[in-house]
Structures are given as C-alpha cells and as structure tokens.
Motif scaffolding. Structure first.
Motif, mmCIF file in Angstrom:
data_model
loop_
_atom_site.group_PDB
_atom_site.id
_atom_site.type_symbol
_atom_site.label_atom_id
_atom_site.label_comp_id
_atom_site.label_asym_id
_atom_site.label_seq_id
_atom_site.Cartn_x
_atom_site.Cartn_y
_atom_site.Cartn_z
ATOM 1 N N LYS A 1 -1.557 26.224 31.827
ATOM 2 C CA LYS A 1 -0.832 25.576 32.921
ATOM 3 C C LYS A 1 -0.080 24.337 32.443
ATOM 4 C CE LYS A 1 -4.063 27.151 36.476
ATOM 5 N NZ LYS A 1 -3.121 28.092 37.092
ATOM 6 N N THR A 2 -0.553 23.741 31.345
ATOM 7 C CA THR A 2 0.055 22.525 30.822
ATOM 8 C C THR A 2 0.111 22.589 29.300
ATOM 9 O OG1 THR A 2 -0.859 21.234 32.662
ATOM 10 C CG2 THR A 2 -0.077 20.003 30.750
ATOM 11 N N VAL A 3 1.248 22.203 28.734
ATOM 12 C CA VAL A 3 1.392 22.083 27.283
ATOM 13 C C VAL A 3 1.618 20.613 26.967
ATOM 14 C CG1 VAL A 3 2.767 22.691 25.263
ATOM 15 C CG2 VAL A 3 2.337 24.408 27.020
ATOM 16 N N ARG A 4 0.773 20.055 26.115
ATOM 17 C CA ARG A 4 0.842 18.633 25.785
ATOM 18 C C ARG A 4 1.415 18.465 24.374
ATOM 19 N NH1 ARG A 4 -5.409 18.150 26.389
ATOM 20 N NH2 ARG A 4 -5.014 20.029 25.144
ATOM 21 N N VAL A 5 2.533 17.754 24.288
ATOM 22 C CA VAL A 5 3.220 17.566 23.009
ATOM 23 C C VAL A 5 3.276 16.078 22.674
ATOM 24 C CG1 VAL A 5 5.323 17.993 21.687
ATOM 25 C CG2 VAL A 5 4.651 19.600 23.498
ATOM 26 N N GLY A 6 2.643 15.705 21.590
ATOM 27 C CA GLY A 6 2.764 14.340 21.092
ATOM 28 C C GLY A 6 3.921 14.266 20.122
ATOM 29 N N SER A 7 4.740 13.226 20.205
ATOM 30 C CA SER A 7 5.928 13.165 19.351
ATOM 31 C C SER A 7 6.273 11.724 19.018
ATOM 32 C CB SER A 7 7.120 13.821 20.068
ATOM 33 O OG SER A 7 8.295 13.711 19.302
ATOM 34 N N ILE A 8 6.748 11.529 17.784
ATOM 35 C CA ILE A 8 7.328 10.226 17.485
ATOM 36 C C ILE A 8 8.613 10.087 18.301
ATOM 37 C CG2 ILE A 8 6.298 10.153 15.191
ATOM 38 C CD1 ILE A 8 9.096 10.803 14.066
ATOM 39 N N GLU A 9 9.023 8.860 18.559
ATOM 40 C CA GLU A 9 10.101 8.628 19.519
ATOM 41 C C GLU A 9 11.412 9.309 19.140
ATOM 42 O OE1 GLU A 9 12.779 5.141 21.562
ATOM 43 O OE2 GLU A 9 12.103 5.041 19.491
ATOM 44 N N THR A 10 11.809 9.242 17.871
ATOM 45 C CA THR A 10 13.113 9.795 17.495
ATOM 46 C C THR A 10 13.201 11.289 17.806
ATOM 47 O OG1 THR A 10 12.201 9.921 15.256
ATOM 48 C CG2 THR A 10 13.760 8.140 15.705
ATOM 49 N N LEU A 11 12.158 12.043 17.486
ATOM 50 C CA LEU A 11 12.176 13.477 17.747
ATOM 51 C C LEU A 11 12.080 13.764 19.239
ATOM 52 C CD1 LEU A 11 9.931 14.738 14.811
ATOM 53 C CD2 LEU A 11 12.405 14.932 15.017
ATOM 54 N N ALA A 12 11.313 12.948 19.962
ATOM 55 C CA ALA A 12 11.191 13.144 21.408
ATOM 56 C C ALA A 12 12.531 12.977 22.108
ATOM 57 C CB ALA A 12 10.170 12.157 21.978
ATOM 58 N N ILE A 13 13.346 12.054 21.629
ATOM 59 C CA ILE A 13 14.627 11.769 22.281
ATOM 60 C C ILE A 13 15.713 12.748 21.854
ATOM 61 C CG2 ILE A 13 16.514 10.089 22.438
ATOM 62 C CD1 ILE A 13 14.420 7.886 22.227
ATOM 63 N N TYR A 14 15.795 13.047 20.557
ATOM 64 C CA TYR A 14 16.961 13.748 20.031
ATOM 65 C C TYR A 14 16.736 15.224 19.716
ATOM 66 C CZ TYR A 14 18.472 8.926 19.479
ATOM 67 O OH TYR A 14 18.789 7.608 19.725
ATOM 68 N N GLU A 15 15.493 15.649 19.517
ATOM 69 C CA GLU A 15 15.249 17.035 19.114
ATOM 70 C C GLU A 15 14.574 17.872 20.203
ATOM 71 O OE1 GLU A 15 15.912 18.276 15.509
ATOM 72 O OE2 GLU A 15 17.321 16.758 16.200
ATOM 73 N N LEU A 16 13.702 17.271 20.993
ATOM 74 C CA LEU A 16 12.918 18.028 21.961
ATOM 75 C C LEU A 16 13.701 18.573 23.162
ATOM 76 C CD1 LEU A 16 9.385 16.408 22.370
ATOM 77 C CD2 LEU A 16 9.929 18.781 21.877
ATOM 78 N N PRO A 17 14.654 17.826 23.730
ATOM 79 C CA PRO A 17 15.260 18.270 24.990
ATOM 80 C C PRO A 17 15.818 19.688 24.978
ATOM 81 C CG PRO A 17 15.848 15.995 24.553
ATOM 82 C CD PRO A 17 15.128 16.487 23.341
ATOM 83 N N ASN A 18 16.563 20.077 23.951
ATOM 84 C CA ASN A 18 17.147 21.418 23.909
ATOM 85 C C ASN A 18 16.080 22.500 23.823
ATOM 86 O OD1 ASN A 18 19.743 20.401 24.060
ATOM 87 N ND2 ASN A 18 20.037 20.371 21.847
ATOM 88 N N ILE A 19 15.042 22.241 23.040
ATOM 89 C CA ILE A 19 13.964 23.223 22.893
ATOM 90 C C ILE A 19 13.213 23.395 24.205
ATOM 91 C CG2 ILE A 19 11.714 23.605 21.780
ATOM 92 C CD1 ILE A 19 12.942 22.324 19.256
ATOM 93 N N LEU A 20 12.925 22.285 24.871
ATOM 94 C CA LEU A 20 12.188 22.361 26.133
ATOM 95 C C LEU A 20 13.015 23.010 27.233
ATOM 96 C CD1 LEU A 20 10.266 18.970 26.176
ATOM 97 C CD2 LEU A 20 9.493 21.225 25.442
ATOM 98 N N ALA A 21 14.328 22.836 27.182
ATOM 99 C CA ALA A 21 15.195 23.485 28.170
ATOM 100 C C ALA A 21 15.081 25.003 28.051
ATOM 101 C CB ALA A 21 16.641 23.043 27.974
ATOM 102 N N GLU A 22 15.053 25.515 26.816
ATOM 103 C CA GLU A 22 14.895 26.954 26.608
ATOM 104 C C GLU A 22 13.503 27.419 27.025
ATOM 105 O OE1 GLU A 22 16.971 29.502 25.542
ATOM 106 O OE2 GLU A 22 18.436 27.951 26.039
ATOM 107 N N PHE A 23 12.494 26.618 26.702
ATOM 108 C CA PHE A 23 11.112 26.966 27.047
ATOM 109 C C PHE A 23 10.945 27.094 28.556
ATOM 110 C CE2 PHE A 23 6.798 25.637 28.221
ATOM 111 C CZ PHE A 23 6.052 26.586 27.542
ATOM 112 N N LYS A 24 11.516 26.159 29.308
ATOM 113 C CA LYS A 24 11.351 26.157 30.761
ATOM 114 C C LYS A 24 12.080 27.316 31.431
ATOM 115 C CE LYS A 24 9.468 23.386 32.920
ATOM 116 N NZ LYS A 24 8.060 23.368 33.397
ATOM 117 N N LYS A 25 13.093 27.866 30.766
ATOM 118 C CA LYS A 25 13.766 29.045 31.330
ATOM 119 C C LYS A 25 12.800 30.216 31.423
ATOM 120 C CE LYS A 25 18.431 27.993 29.613
ATOM 121 N NZ LYS A 25 19.498 28.417 28.653
#
Length: 288
Positions: free
Chosen positions: A89-113
């Motif tokens: 029901k929940t996926v918990r992702v720990g990330s350093i700030e740079t990757l959280a801001i610049y790399e994660l959004p596109n991947i999570l957008a595909e995941f949520k589809k």
C-alpha cells in the motif's frame, strides 16, 4: 491441475498445433498431448480439438469451452495482479536531496500511472541514515550518490556514473577554463552542502590531501539556496552536473579528477525485492 490443462489448451489454440504449443510452454510434446486428453476426460470424453492437416482446430464443444477458458485465465491473471498490488500500500523511498529533486519526479510519474493507489513517501536524508533505515526496514528503497555500495543484505543497482561541476557566477575567472582541477580551488571561497553529503566529503578530503588553502564560507542544505548564494557571488559550489541543467544564472564547469568514481545507486533489501510493485519500480530506475 485443471488450470494447468486450461493453460495448455489455450496455448494449443493460439499456436495452432501441439508442436508449437510445446515450444511456447517449454514442455515435451507428449505432455501437451496428455494435458489435452486429461481435459477431454474431465468433460466426459468430449473431443475438444481435431486435426486438419498440420493444424489442430476447435470442435464446437472446444469453441464453447475456449470462451470460458479465456475468461478464467484472464480472471486468474487479474487476481494475481490485484493481490500483489494490495500487499503493497505504501512504498518508502529515502533519497539524498539532489536525486529527490532532479531524478525522482519523472520515474514516480510513470510509476503512478500503473499503480495510482500505491502511496509513495519520499524521505530526504543523508546516505548514512538512508542505509541504516533500509537495514532496519524503515525504508523500502534508497537513492544515493557514492562509490559502488556493497553489502550482503542490500542490493545496489548502479544507475549512472555521475559527473561533478564547479558552479560559479557567469563572470567568474573559472569560465575561461576548459575544466577545473583540485588545484584550482586554491584561495577560493567555497559554498558546500551540509555534512553527511558524500561528494562534499570527497572534495574536502582531496583539498586536505593536496594541502590546498581555501575558505569554507557557507554550508547549506538546499541545492537551490546554494545556487542562489553562488549567483550572489558569495563563493563557488561543487554539485552534480545534472542539478545545474537549465540554470542560466550560474555556470557549471567540469571537474576533472580521475579518482572521482561516483554513481547514483538504487539500494533495497535483498529479501524485499520480490513482488510486482517493487519489481516495476526497479525496472523504471533501470530504464531511466
């Protein structure tokens, strides 16, 4: 056992004969023949398939059964999908700030589809704490930038080798160079990320090892704040190249150091990498 027979029956219909069905299912042809015979016995000995030349075609009874088999197999696959999704029901992702801001959004957008009902929690933190939380099962995944991580209990998927840049205002003398080395930091005023950042630690260690005199003027937790400070000419920065893209207010100069072998990496426990939700998220990182 009937489900196995149904799968074989459906494959024979799709393949057109026993030989191609056996190849598709990785069975011996005799096994395919046996499955069809057993299925016919279950239904009172009614013939379901008959030979026409080199092909097997459905009898009227076979056509009726096949319409039900398609529905049953479809429901079987759907049940697996629904149950595997329901487990997470929940996926918990720990990330350093740079990757959280610049790399994660596109991947999570595909995941949520694909998994709109699975909540994703992003927890920014330092690498040390992220790794500790993965060990303690407080996180499902971790995103870090460092030398290749090795552990008996945690998988590390190297995503890409990361280049670093020395970030300066547009009129800084460094912009006249092709690249910057550790020696160029002599007598410079530097703005860095907070303690716990791996590439910050690497730079400071190299400065100390090479006996380079410098002034550390600021330690800031936000990458955007660091870039603002550089824009205001309060010092030069040291950031991953991807975090500078699209920012015209500052300039990123390539940092050349053959010993800098850092990679962005996805970490996750070896015991929790199964299941369609986790596997799909891992596949998205592999493609990115």
């Amino acid at each position: 056992m009937e489900l196995l027979y149904f799968k074989t029956f459906a494959q024979v219909v799709k393949s057109g004969n026993y030989t191609r069905a056996a190849y598709a299912l990785d069975y011996a042809q005799s096994s395919v023949t046996t499955h069809i015979q057993k299925l016919e016995e279950i239904y009172g000995g009614i013939r379901l398939l008959e030979r026409h030349g080199k092909s097997m075609e459905l009898t009227p009874a076979g056509e009726l059964l096949y319409s039900y088999v398609e529905k049953m197999l479809s429901l079987y696959e759907e049940s697996h999908q629904r149950l595997s999704t329901q487990e997470v029901k929940t996926v918990r992702v720990g990330s350093i700030e740079t990757l959280a801001i610049y790399e994660l959004p596109n991947i999570l957008a595909e995941f949520k589809k694909k998994y709109p009902d699975v909540m994703v929690q992003i927890i920014p933190d330092s690498e040390e704490i992220i790794i500790e939380k993965i060990y303690n099962k407080d996180l499902d995944f971790g995103l870090i930038i460092d030398k290749p991580f090795k552990s008996e209990r945690i998988n590390s998927l190297s995503l890409k080798k990361q280049a670093m840049q020395v970030v300066v205002p547009p009129d800084h003398a460094f912009t006249k160079e092709d690249f910057i080395t550790i020696d160029d930091f002599k007598n410079e005023t530097i703005i860095l990320t907070e303690e716990g950042c791996t590439y910050r630690a690497y730079l400071l260690k190299q400065l100390e090892r090479n006996h380079i005199d410098f002034t550390l003027s600021m330690e800031l937790s936000s990458i955007e704040t660091i870039k603002k400070a550089i824009q205001n000419k309060w010092g030069v920065g040291f950031l991953p190249a991807f975090s500078i893209k699209g920012h015209e207010e500052v300039v990123g100069m390539p940092f050349q150091d053959e010993n800098f072998q850092f990679y962005s990496q996805l970490l996750y426990r070896k015991s929790s990498s199964h299941g369609s939700v986790y596997q799909y998220l891992i596949s998205l990182f592999q493609k990115a």
